[in-house]
Structures are given as C-alpha cells and as structure tokens.
Enzyme design. Structure first.
Site, PDB file in Angstrom:
ATOM      1  N   ASN A  57       4.080   6.379  -6.678  1.00  0.00           N
ATOM      2  CA  ASN A  57       2.679   6.602  -7.035  1.00  0.00           C
ATOM      3  C   ASN A  57       2.461   8.077  -7.351  1.00  0.00           C
ATOM      4  O   ASN A  57       2.351   8.904  -6.445  1.00  0.00           O
ATOM      5  CB  ASN A  57       1.800   6.160  -5.856  1.00  0.00           C
ATOM      6  CG  ASN A  57       0.326   6.409  -6.104  1.00  0.00           C
ATOM      7  OD1 ASN A  57      -0.063   7.007  -7.108  1.00  0.00           O
ATOM      8  ND2 ASN A  57      -0.509   5.963  -5.182  1.00  0.00           N
ATOM      9  N   LYS A 108       3.998   4.419 -11.118  1.00  0.00           N
ATOM     10  CA  LYS A 108       2.574   4.076 -11.307  1.00  0.00           C
ATOM     11  C   LYS A 108       1.878   5.249 -11.983  1.00  0.00           C
ATOM     12  O   LYS A 108       1.815   6.353 -11.444  1.00  0.00           O
ATOM     13  CB  LYS A 108       1.939   3.801  -9.942  1.00  0.00           C
ATOM     14  CG  LYS A 108       0.446   3.520  -9.941  1.00  0.00           C
ATOM     15  CD  LYS A 108       0.124   2.077 -10.222  1.00  0.00           C
ATOM     16  CE  LYS A 108      -1.342   1.755 -10.044  1.00  0.00           C
ATOM     17  NZ  LYS A 108      -1.668   1.338  -8.674  1.00  0.00           N
ATOM     18  N   GLY A 165      -5.522  -3.287 -14.116  1.00  0.00           N
ATOM     19  CA  GLY A 165      -6.865  -2.795 -14.380  1.00  0.00           C
ATOM     20  C   GLY A 165      -7.816  -3.931 -14.688  1.00  0.00           C
ATOM     21  O   GLY A 165      -7.783  -4.496 -15.783  1.00  0.00           O
ATOM     22  N   GLY A 224      -5.817  -6.476  -8.862  1.00  0.00           N
ATOM     23  CA  GLY A 224      -6.217  -5.427  -7.933  1.00  0.00           C
ATOM     24  C   GLY A 224      -7.517  -5.756  -7.231  1.00  0.00           C
ATOM     25  O   GLY A 224      -7.572  -6.667  -6.395  1.00  0.00           O
ATOM     26  N   LYS A 227       0.845  -1.205   0.000  1.00  0.00           N
ATOM     27  CA  LYS A 227       0.000   0.000   0.000  1.00  0.00           C
ATOM     28  C   LYS A 227       0.878   1.252   0.000  1.00  0.00           C
ATOM     29  O   LYS A 227       1.897   1.301   0.677  1.00  0.00           O
ATOM     30  CB  LYS A 227      -0.863  -0.018   1.272  1.00  0.00           C
ATOM     31  CG  LYS A 227      -1.657   1.254   1.549  1.00  0.00           C
ATOM     32  CD  LYS A 227      -2.870   1.358   0.663  1.00  0.00           C
ATOM     33  CE  LYS A 227      -3.603   2.694   0.855  1.00  0.00           C
ATOM     34  NZ  LYS A 227      -4.607   2.908  -0.214  1.00  0.00           N
ATOM     35  N   CYS A 236      -2.539   8.804  -7.749  1.00  0.00           N
ATOM     36  CA  CYS A 236      -3.711   8.591  -6.905  1.00  0.00           C
ATOM     37  C   CYS A 236      -4.712   9.722  -7.128  1.00  0.00           C
ATOM     38  O   CYS A 236      -4.379  10.892  -6.922  1.00  0.00           O
ATOM     39  CB  CYS A 236      -3.328   8.523  -5.435  1.00  0.00           C
ATOM     40  SG  CYS A 236      -4.786   8.321  -4.377  1.00  0.00           S
TER      41      CYS A 236
HETATM   42  C1  LIG Z   1      -9.426   0.202  -2.395  1.00  0.00           C
HETATM   43  C2  LIG Z   1      -8.325   0.580  -3.325  1.00  0.00           C
HETATM   44  C3  LIG Z   1      -7.186   1.203  -2.849  1.00  0.00           C
HETATM   45  C4  LIG Z   1      -6.160   1.568  -3.712  1.00  0.00           C
HETATM   46  N1  LIG Z   1      -5.017   2.146  -3.219  1.00  0.00           N
HETATM   47  C5  LIG Z   1      -3.991   2.422  -4.062  1.00  0.00           C
HETATM   48  C6  LIG Z   1      -2.747   2.920  -3.594  1.00  0.00           C
HETATM   49  O1  LIG Z   1      -2.521   3.077  -2.413  1.00  0.00           O
HETATM   50  N2  LIG Z   1      -1.783   3.209  -4.500  1.00  0.00           N
HETATM   51  C7  LIG Z   1      -1.975   3.014  -5.844  1.00  0.00           C
HETATM   52  O2  LIG Z   1      -1.080   3.279  -6.642  1.00  0.00           O
HETATM   53  N3  LIG Z   1      -3.110   2.508  -6.310  1.00  0.00           N
HETATM   54  C8  LIG Z   1      -4.132   2.213  -5.456  1.00  0.00           C
HETATM   55  N4  LIG Z   1      -5.276   1.669  -5.955  1.00  0.00           N
HETATM   56  C9  LIG Z   1      -5.375   1.415  -7.394  1.00  0.00           C
HETATM   57  C10 LIG Z   1      -4.974  -0.025  -7.738  1.00  0.00           C
HETATM   58  O3  LIG Z   1      -3.654  -0.290  -7.377  1.00  0.00           O
HETATM   59  C11 LIG Z   1      -5.154  -0.290  -9.233  1.00  0.00           C
HETATM   60  O4  LIG Z   1      -4.286   0.552  -9.959  1.00  0.00           O
HETATM   61  C12 LIG Z   1      -6.579  -0.044  -9.711  1.00  0.00           C
HETATM   62  O5  LIG Z   1      -7.479  -0.492  -8.731  1.00  0.00           O
HETATM   63  C13 LIG Z   1      -6.891  -0.738 -11.031  1.00  0.00           C
HETATM   64  O6  LIG Z   1      -6.753  -2.125 -10.946  1.00  0.00           O
HETATM   65  P1  LIG Z   1      -7.997  -3.108 -10.653  1.00  0.00           P
HETATM   66  O7  LIG Z   1      -9.068  -2.745 -11.615  1.00  0.00           O
HETATM   67  O8  LIG Z   1      -7.464  -4.477 -10.846  1.00  0.00           O
HETATM   68  O9  LIG Z   1      -8.408  -2.853  -9.239  1.00  0.00           O
HETATM   69  C14 LIG Z   1      -6.295   1.309  -5.094  1.00  0.00           C
HETATM   70  C15 LIG Z   1      -7.443   0.678  -5.566  1.00  0.00           C
HETATM   71  C16 LIG Z   1      -8.443   0.295  -4.714  1.00  0.00           C
HETATM   72  C17 LIG Z   1      -9.662  -0.383  -5.268  1.00  0.00           C
END
Ligand SMILES: Cc1cc2nc3c(=O)[nH]c(=O)nc-3n(C[C@H](O)[C@H](O)[C@H](O)COP(=O)(O)O)c2cc1C
Ligand SMILES: Cc1cc2nc3c(=O)[nH]c(=O)nc-3n(C[C@H](O)[C@H](O)[C@H](O)COP(=O)(O)OP(=O)(O)OC[C@H]3O[C@@H](n4cnc5c(N)ncnc54)[C@H](O)[C@@H]3O)c2cc1C
Ligand SMILES: Cc1cc2nc3c(=O)[nH]c(=O)nc-3n(C[C@H](O)[C@H](O)[C@H](O)COP(=O)(O)OP(=O)(O)OC[C@H]3O[C@@H](n4cnc5c(N)ncnc54)[C@H](O)[C@@H]3O)c2cc1C
Ligand SMILES: Cc1cc2nc3c(=O)[nH]c(=O)nc-3n(C[C@H](O)[C@H](O)[C@H](O)COP(=O)(O)O)c2cc1C
Ligand code: FES
Ligand code: FES
Lengths: 308, 263, 308, 263
Positions: C134, C172, C248, C270, C48, C137
C-alpha cells in the site's frame, strides 16, 4: 429581515456584489435563467467557453447520469466570438448595468487561438468585467485540459494572454496538481484562479462494450465531486495569494461556505443550475444566512477561516 | 437582439397516475399556469423525488392539456430508475416542473396530414393530431407498438373524429403485424398528404422521414436526446444536422423539420 | 442454472477462481463476513493494511458521509504483523484451503518499514497467495500516499520489496498519474497493480469551521468515485501489460464489468461491503450473469474488451 | 484462535412508527430471528430506503424485544436526513438490518444499581434497567431531557416496579430542573450503589463516569460513534482508551467500562 453582513467581494479586480458566480457551460449565457429569477441579482456570471471561430463540439450523446452527478462531453460547442457578441452582447451589457459582473470565458486549441479569441473579446466585449481562460476542458482533443496539464504549459498560455488585456484574467484550472500549477499561473500574472473543472471519468455500457458518451472519457460534475474540489481549493489557497473561485458540486449555501472557509473568495454554481434552475440565488441567500450566523459583519472575514 | 426566456419553474401535483399498459403509465398532473402555456409538441422537465443520487430531471412530452382544470396528461414508459419512481408518485404527491420547453409542431391550415407514432412517441403525436383536427384538417393516425399491451393512444386517436386510425404491432398481437413504416407506405400509396408528423424510436422516424421525402411530403419529427436542463443552458442535447453542425434539441426542437436532421 | 462461463483469472500469479476480490480496509480480515455468507466463495480477499509494528491510527471521528459515498480517515490502524498472524493466521490459512486466495496488505512509514513488514509476512504467513504493497493511503502523515506520489518514489519502494519474496506482489496505487507510475512499478517487477485507493477530499463543518474528521483531508470512496476509477484503470491498462485489479465504487456486477472491459483482470469490492455485507458474492453472481449474456465461454475474453 | 462471526443480515418490517415527543419516534419492527438474539445494550444497523445518495446504515440501540411476537422496540431522535427518512417508514414497509451488533451490558446478580439516561440514550438504559430488575436487583433510574416534549422512557421506567424514577429537564419544563448529573449526586449521597449504567450525550456520560469513580461505583457506558459497518470490518468507530490506543465501538463496545474510556 435585512442582512447585516456585507457580501461584496473582489475576485482579482472583478468587484462582485456577492460571492455567487455561475460555472461556465452550465448557465447558457445568462438569459436562459431570466424566466426563473432576475439574473442581475447574482454576483457574476461566467459565459460558455467561446473561441475565435465557431466549434461544433462532440457528437451525441453528450451526457450520462452518475451517482450524485453527471458526466458531460459537450466539447466546447460555441459560435465563435463575433456571433457570440452579436447574439448576446446587448443582454450581457445590460446585465453589467444591473450590477452583475460578466466574465467571458475564452477557449482555444492552441496558444495562438487563445490570444486571438481574447483579442476579439477585448475589442468586442467592452462590457465584460473580466475574462476566464479555460485551460482545463477534458472534452476536447486539442487545447483544453492539455494546455493546463503541467505548470509549464499553463504558464505559457498565461504569459501569452496577459499582454492582450488590462482587465482581470481568471484561469480555470483542471483537477490536477493544483498547488504547483496555481503558483505558475500566479507568477505569470493571473489575477484569480477558478477551480475545478470537471474530473475525467469513464462510463461503459456493458451490453455494447462502448462508452455511454461519444468519446471514451468525459467530465464528471455535481455533488459527487464537491469534497474533492474543496480539498483542491484549500491546496491552491495554501499555494498562492491571488483570489480563488471555488467550483464543484455547489448545491447549497453550506457547500458554498465550505469553499469560502477553504480559501475561496467567490463560488460558482454549476450543474445545480441545470437541475434546479433557481439554485444560484438560493445559494446566495443561504450563504448570507450562514455568514450572519457566524457573527461576522463582512463575508471577507470568513475567507480561508477553516481551522485545522 | 435581446433574448428573452419563456421557461419557468412550476409546482405540480399528481391527480392520477396509473398503468395503461405493460410498463406504460398515464399521469394527470395539475399545474394550472403551465397547462395554460403548453403548445402541442413542447415538453417539460420533471424533478422526480425519492432518490437524491439521481439529480437529473426527466423530460416528457404531453398528450393533452385541460386549461379549465389546469391539468396536463402525460403518458410514459417505465424504462429506468427515474420513470420507475415517477410511476410510484401517488395522487396528491407533488414536485416541480420546468416548462414549457422547446418549440412544438408548426401547424397551420392545409390539407390532409398523417401522424405516425411508435411506442411512447404517441403522446406528442396525439397532441399534434388533435391540433390538426382543430385547425380543420383531416388526419390519419398510425400507431405502432412492440406488442398489444404496450400500445397507448388508440382510443384518443379514434376520438378525433376526422381521422382514420391504423394500429400495428411488431408481433401481430393486435392490429396489423409489422412496422408503422409498412402501414405508412400503404397509406401514401392511397392518399395525398400535405404533412407528416412523427415521434417514436429514432430508426422508425428515420424511416418515416425517408418515405415522406420520397413522396415529397413535408415531415416534422419530435426527437429525443439525453437532456440535462431542457432550456438551453448546457448544450448536452445536440442534434446533428444534415447541413453539418448541431442544433439544440431542447431549444431548436424537439420538433425538427425531418429533412434537416442527419438521421 | 450452472454457469457455462469459466470465471477463473490470474492476477499476476494469484490464481483466483473468480475475479472478485475485496478492498483492503473494507473487509476486516475476512471472518467478520462469515455470518453473512461463506467467504471461501470469493476469488480472493485482501486483508487490512498491516505494518511491522502496531499503529494506532487517527483520532475519531474517522468517517463522514458524502453524496453517494463516504470519506474515511482511519489511518491504517493495525496490530502489527505478529499480532495479526496470531489473531487471524489460522482463519486465513483455512480460507486458502477453501479456495479463496488471501492477499496480505503491507503498510509502512518508510522503505525500511515496508521491507521489514514484508519480511515478517514472508516468514509468518506461509498461507498467503500474494502481498499488496500500500503506497497510496491518504490518511497517514508519513509513508502511505507520499510513497506513491511520484513514479520515482513508487519505483524505489518496489525495488526494495521485490527481493523479499518470490510470491506475487500487487501494488496499490493512488488516484494520481497512474499511467506513469504504473510503468515505473512494472519496470521494477510488480506482478500486478490494484487501483484506485481513496481520493483525497475535504469536508468542513461550516458551523465550527473545522474538518468533519480528525484531519483536514481524508479519503473518498463509494459510488461517487467509480467513474473516475474506471477511467484510471483504462489509463493503466494502456500503459502496462501486467494485470490490474479495479477498485472504486463497485456495488453491482455492472460496475465490476466496466472495470473488466476497461482492462482489469480482477475487481475489488470495497465500501459496498460495509453497507451491504452481502455485496461481494452478489457482485460475483451478477458479473457471471453478464459474462454469460455477452456470449463468451471465458471471462478472460472480456478483459480490456472496451471498444472505442 | 479461529474468530467466528455472530452478526447476520435480516429482513424486517415496520409494525408501527409514531412520534412520542418532539422529533422523537418509537418504532416497533418485526424481525423474529434478530429479536431472539439481541441482548440489552447491543445494537443493530439499519438500512433506511428512499435515498441512494446516503449509503450508510443507521446504528440504533433498542429499548426492548418481544421474543414471542418477534418484535423489537426502537426509540430514536430525528437529527438528520437518515432518521428523518426512518420516521417516514410506514407500517408494512421494510428493509434490512444488520445485527446483533457489539456487546451489551455486563449484568449479573448484585446490589442496587443506578441507570442514568440522557435524551435518546434512554432506550438501552431502559433495556439495562429491565435486565437488572429481572436478575433480581433494585434499580433507580434517572432520565434527563432538554425539555419535557423530548423526554421518553418515564412510563417504561415506572413499569419496572423495583425502581425509583427521577426525571430532569434542562429547562425545568418537567420534573426537576437541571442535569442528570445533579440528580445523580443527590442519589449517590442518599444510597449505596453497586453499579451505574449510562447512555446519553458524551459530556453527560463523562460526568456520570466521574461521579461514579469518585463514589467508587463500577460504571458501564454505552457509547456512540460515527459507524460504517457495525460489525468490525472498517475500523471507523474507534474509541480512545485511557490507557492509550483505541478500541472498536462496534465490536468491543458499544458498552464500555466507563473508567477505561479517555472521555
Ligand atoms: C474504511 C476504509 C478503510 C480503508 N483502509 C484501507 C487500507 O487499509 N489499505 C488500503 O490500501 N486501502 C484502504 N481503503 C481503500 C479501499 O481499499 C479502496 O481502495 C477504496 O475504498 C475505493 O474502493 P470503494 O469505493 O469500493 O470503497 C479503505 C477504505 C475505507 C472506506
Ligand atoms: C423531449 C423529450 C420528450 C420525451 N417524451 C416522452 C414521453 O412523452 N413519454 C416517455 O415515455 N418518454 C419520453 N421521453 C423519454 C424519457 O425522457 C426517458 O425515457 C426518461 O428520461 C428515462 O429516464 P429513466 O431514469 O427512467 O431511465 P434511465 O435509467 O436514465 O435510462 C433508461 C433508458 O432511457 C434512455 N434515456 C434516458 N434519458 C433519456 C432522454 N432524456 N431521452 C431519451 N432517452 C433517454 C437511456 O439512454 C436508457 O436507454 C422524452 C424525452 C425527451 C428528450
Ligand atoms: C451504537 C449506537 C446506538 C445508537 N442508538 C440510538 C438510539 O437508540 N436512538 C437514537 O436516537 N440514536 C441512536 N444512535 C445515534 C444514531 O445512530 C444517529 O443519530 C443517526 O445515525 C443519525 O443519522 P442521520 O442520517 O439522521 O443524521 P446525520 O445527518 O448523518 O447527522 C446528524 C447528526 O448526528 C450525528 N451522527 C450521525 N451518525 C451518528 C452515529 N452513528 N453516532 C452518533 N452520532 C451520529 C452527526 O454527527 C450529526 O451531528 C446510536 C448510535 C450508535 C453508534
Ligand atoms: C454541461 C456542462 C458544460 C460545461 N462547459 C464548460 C465550459 O464550457 N467551460 C468550462 O470551463 N467548464 C465547463 N464545464 C465545467 C463547469 O464549469 C464546472 O467547472 C464543473 O461542472 C464543476 O462544477 P459543478 O459540479 O458545480 O457542475 C461544464 C460543465 C457541464 C456540466
Ligand atoms: S438540455 Fe440543456 S441545452 Fe438542451
Ligand atoms: S463500524 Fe466498522 S469497525 Fe466499527
């Protein structure tokens, strides 16, 4: 129960009896839906993108399914303005008489082609309440989204088409830099903006390693893109003061209401028409019921009423 | 010209729905108004409930209708998520259907006809053969399938008394081993035909069209495309024409003059 | 059945035994999943986002459902690097020993904060195989996506963090102008890029007229964004030659395979982890089965093997 | 510290699932291993099949477990799409469940306790009351609901012999008219309590917490939040603390010391 809410809205000079429009390319040219309900009941319809001369569009397959959406690569197949008017002009003129505004969408590969197509429409479509300039189709190699990718390119198209007609011009925007491009279009005299067009995506058949469609990328539509579209309408709303038409994943009155609250004056039903042919009038009824439940006497009070 | 729309939205409910082969199902659905309107070769577009993430309807031809009962008979293969869910729809369950879609077979009086079906292309071919018989024509039917357990339609074809029925399977597990086109070559050599109607995999239909052309026999083919609406609203169902450009599978077809199609 | 396909990949110096990584913020810090399977079997995990000092994150509610996805507004809640290491350092070091690469994600509100956080990680996380910066965000007001919104801003962050560590740096990326920004990051020495972060969206409770979450916009993830992410990975792949990690909506081996074909060296699971806690190892198994069915002896042969 | 994970993924199947009130259902599910692990106040996160467009699980508390039968008793309100689909799961159908999630009630020996439940907050409160009785404590139970037909738990509470049971409905259609907090004020005036446990709508729990604080009685509250994982992986379930910052509802809770929560 007779509604106590006034639903009429004015989309940059296009005076609609209610805010429900249909998204270009997802509604044929209107008549296809007359078997399902009276299309005259809608606030407006937007016809399929049409160029000065006929375009073939892309090879098959043109559609694949995605989670909560579809991806299409039609590529603006159209018969050209003259054939369009010959086939559908009479029906569309009748639709205007029934109180449904007709917005004719204009396509082109170049600025000259946009101007030429709009000139033809201006001459041959006296019935049209307005025109929509499509600078956001992701499925053509020339023109389309390329013409709307930057504020400068969009402004150039707008400046060129503005002198062609006094009737309202709506510009259909791509899901990209909407605030900046909206400002450029407003500055060049756009009467309204509609957004969003489909979002470019890619689906690969992992067995053959090839695209599932006839081009590597295509345009995503449907419920999957709704929350993105609402955000973009809100961005545009904060950027410009001309009216907006919200498009993207509308399948219910609630979806439409989100657009209204985010700042849209009208909403277009798109992909939903294809899978539930009665979607558009249902969205209108549900939107009206919502407006009533919000205790307003005029839907215009709810435009941009999102609280944050 | 003031175009008019003939496609409507109907409710239906399932009367029966059971396997008639490996991953091949036969459904009888009740939808009286639609049953009264469908012409052989037309199709319908069915919303299959149970998974809102799949938003697109499923286009299906029909094998027959019973206007008195208000029922429609479908035969379909389970090939993906949507047809799998369709196969789980139990008697009494229901949904909505868009139809009648497209233009059916152009069938009038005339001489002997040949109907060639591959796999689940059989339903509209059976419907065509029945219509041909009813209009007083003789019909021979060729039914092909990959394997015996995926074959449907033999009994229905045989029930049309005016027809000879030839069955082929790719693996020889039933009937003649090989492709429908091989059986067709033999029949063309034996008899004179006025018309060929065909539905099945695209490669098969292309072969049938070529044989028909060589034999100077008119040929109609029922095509499949990825479809979104089924009633002319989206232009996603394009069929490339030999003369250039596209036609709409759901509005100009699904039945095309085989010689006009760029196979 | 023992697989005949070599699955090891090299993500810019992070040598993974297989291409399956986990997306930051959707995998806790790894240990939460040990009750479901042995996390050591994964190719890598990404922790995280963590800043030099603790961040509270955003008020509740932080999550709402969307069609085939979710939207979150966590806002990078984290305990700060020191507390992070104190709580999870030992577990993460053990994970490295089990052959799973640990990538620590670095967050900041400003260039100085990114540098400071990375310095702390560099000192306190000797076990980490690499770091992920990152700059994407969407749920924080300062830093986050704002730092990655333009090629110039992204390059500035990259230039500042590059001298801090010799270990691999992954950046990222946000779902925006990926080709251009990828080139800028490559030029400043990024070892790899991961994309995409969540897509900004908006969901309005039409009864209260307020956002369903604690901020007006939030980030969309899940199957709904997969096709968009695949397209963006393909764009990045054509723009740069450093390796990519595709993120994604990956819920199956097929989804992962699309990323590989579009040019990704690794993929991150994710949101799928949250709804099916066993998703990541399943994706790995399915990806391996696919590679085998494609008749290759090494998964690297399939990277970018999309044919168009 | 080497953190260790106690949450696992289990299969379950439905033994029974029926309405016990207006939009209130009671499900008994079989999942032996999970049933043996759940402590009162913990919860589980259930995948409800039937619509792939809704990807998130549904977190639910439980009212009781039967370790011998390997069953778990849930009581839930139908409030949206997911709980609606849950209510349609028939006996024999199954899916997966993540659990045991979170930390339950902190219950040891002590004096008289008061359990206050609003609506479908009743299941964990009933589970707490049972645990309190089993640890030898007296318990009074206040059960509130909007209307009589949405009340669940009275029989279960009465079956715990050591307890007095007060029922309130907002509209007076059953028991005492008014809110649970009014009934609580009366009981606090009559008796001394050692502990209050509560679950229900957030405003109600805030009121209960205030009354307990004024009466200098310890209070534990079981909170609800929008949850994605239920096991500490996503940080979407934050609970604001009176001292500042957030705790995790699924890991630090769902049972919190009511005085620590910023209501
Ligand atoms: C609950 C949640 C928390 C996330 N926290 C972060 C984070 O701390 N840092 C980050 O780069 N991306 C964060 N993301 C984004 C994910 O790493 C990922 O890039 C995004 O969800 C797309 O992938 P997915 O569709 O497989 O979830 C978060 C996503 C979710 C759903
Ligand atoms: C006019 C018409 C009539 C048809 N009649 C019949 C019939 O009588 N019996 C029958 O079994 N099938 C028929 N089909 C094909 C049927 O529509 C598809 O098999 C079905 O839509 C697949 O849905 P799915 O969700 O199960 O598969 P998916 O998981 O969506 O796809 C599985 C496979 O089917 C293909 N496919 C998906 N949709 C279509 C489509 N619309 N047309 C062609 N291929 C498709 C896909 O490319 C893929 O290879 C007909 C199709 C059309 C266009
Ligand atoms: C630890 C915990 C234990 C719970 N125990 C029970 C129980 O024993 N019985 C019971 O009936 N309900 C319980 N809930 C609430 C239950 O999880 C929600 O009612 C359910 O998830 C709603 O799903 P839906 O798809 O039907 O509703 P949606 O259509 O998603 O939403 C309907 C309404 O429910 C709210 N909601 C949705 N998800 C949650 C959630 N996770 N927490 C709180 N509110 C939510 C929404 O904000 C909305 O107002 C519990 C929740 C938590 C967090
Ligand atoms: C099959 C199809 C064809 C389309 N053709 C056009 C078009 O000709 N011109 C245009 O501006 N948009 C076209 N669009 C985009 C829609 O008008 C709309 O912007 C988009 O689909 C998003 O709305 P939706 O999610 O409600 O479908 C098309 C969309 C689909 C699905
Ligand atoms: S499927 Fe929509 S036009 Fe044919
Ligand atoms: S729900 Fe994921 S951390 Fe609590």
């Amino acid at each position: 129960m007779v509604s106590k809410v006034s639903m009429a809205v004015d989309l940059g000079g296009i005076r609609m009896k209610n805010p429900v429009n249909t998204a270009s390319g997802t509604f044929g040219n209107g008549w296809q839906f007359e078997g399902f309900y009276s299309v005259g009941d809608l606030g407006a319809i937007t016809t399929k993108g049409c160029a000065a001369e006929a375009w073939d569009g892309n090879p098959a397959p043109r559609m694949c399914e995605l989670p909560s959406g579809i991806m299409n690569s039609v590529g603006l197949q159209n018969p050209g303005v003259r054939a369009f008017i010959a086939s559908y002009g009479e029906y569309l003129a009748g639709l205007e008489e029934r109180g449904c505004r007709v917005i004719c969408q204009v396509a082109g590969h170049s600025i000259e082609e946009y101007v030429r197509a709009l000139e033809l429409f201006e001459e041959l479509a006296p019935f049209a309440s307005g025109f929509e300039i499509n600078i956001s189709c992701p499925n053509v190699s020339k023109g389309g989204a390329a013409m709307g990718a930057t504020a400068a390119a969009a402004a150039e198209v707008m400046a060129a088409v503005r002198p062609v007609t006094k009737r309202p011009i709506v510009v259909k925007m791509a899901p990209h830099d909407v605030g900046e491009i909206a400002r450029a279009l407003e500055a060049e005299g756009a009467d309204a903006l509609s957004l969003i067009n489909t979002i470019p995506g890619m689906a690969i058949d992992v067995r053959t390693r090839r695209s599932k469609l006839s081009r590597p990328t295509a345009g995503i539509s449907g419920p999957a893109i709704h929350a993105i579209a609402v955000r973009m309408v809100w961005e545009a709303h904060r950027a410009v003061s001309i009216p907006l038409c919200g498009i993207g994943g509308v399948t219910s009155g609630e979806d439409a209401a989100e657009f209204i609250l985010a700042g849209a004056t009208a909403v277009s039903v798109g992909t939903a028409n294809l899978v539930d042919p009665t979607a558009a009038p249902r969205v209108e009824r549900e939107l009206e019921a919502w407006a009533e439940s919000q205790g307003v006497s005029d839907i215009n009070e709810l435009i941009g009423a999102f609280e944050c | 010209m003031q175009p008019s729309a003939k496609v409507h939205l109907y409710d239906f409910h399932v009367c029966s729905n059971e396997a008639v082969g490996r991953d091949v199902f036969r459904m009888v659905m009740e939808s009286p108004e639609l049953a009264g309107k469908l012409a052989p070769g037309q199709f319908m577009n069915i919303a299959v409930p149970g998974d809102a993430s799949h938003i697109v309807r499923i286009p299906l031809s029909f094998a027959g209708t019973d206007v008195d009962d208000g029922t429609i008979e479908l035969v379909y293969a389970v090939v993906g998520e949507g047809t799998r869910r369709l196969s789980k729809m139990g008697a009494g369950s229901g949904s909505t259907v868009v139809g009648p879609c497209g233009n059916g077979w152009r069938i009038g009086p005339g001489g002997r006809a040949l109907a060639v079906a591959g796999g689940v292309g059989a339903p509209p071919v059976i419907a065509a053969a029945r219509a041909l018989v009813e209009s007083g024509r003789d019909v021979d039917v060729i039914l092909g399938a990959q394997t015996k357990d995926r074959l449907w339609g033999e009994k229905d074809a045989c029930d049309l008394s005016a027809s000879d029925v030839v069955v082929t399977t790719d693996d020889g597990s039933y009937g003649r081993r090989g492709f429908t086109t091989q059986a067709m070559e033999d029949l063309l050599a034996q008899r004179d035909y006025d018309l060929v109607v065909t539905c099945g995999p695209s490669v098969m239909m292309a072969g049938v069209a070529r044989l028909a052309q060589d034999a100077h026999v008119a040929c109609q083919a029922s095509l499949e495309r990825m479809m979104t609406c089924g009633f002319g609203a989206c232009s996603t169902c394009n069929v490339a024409m030999r003369a250039g450009g596209y036609k709409s599978c759901c509005m100009d077809g699904p039945v095309f003059d085989a010689q006009e199609v760029a196979w």
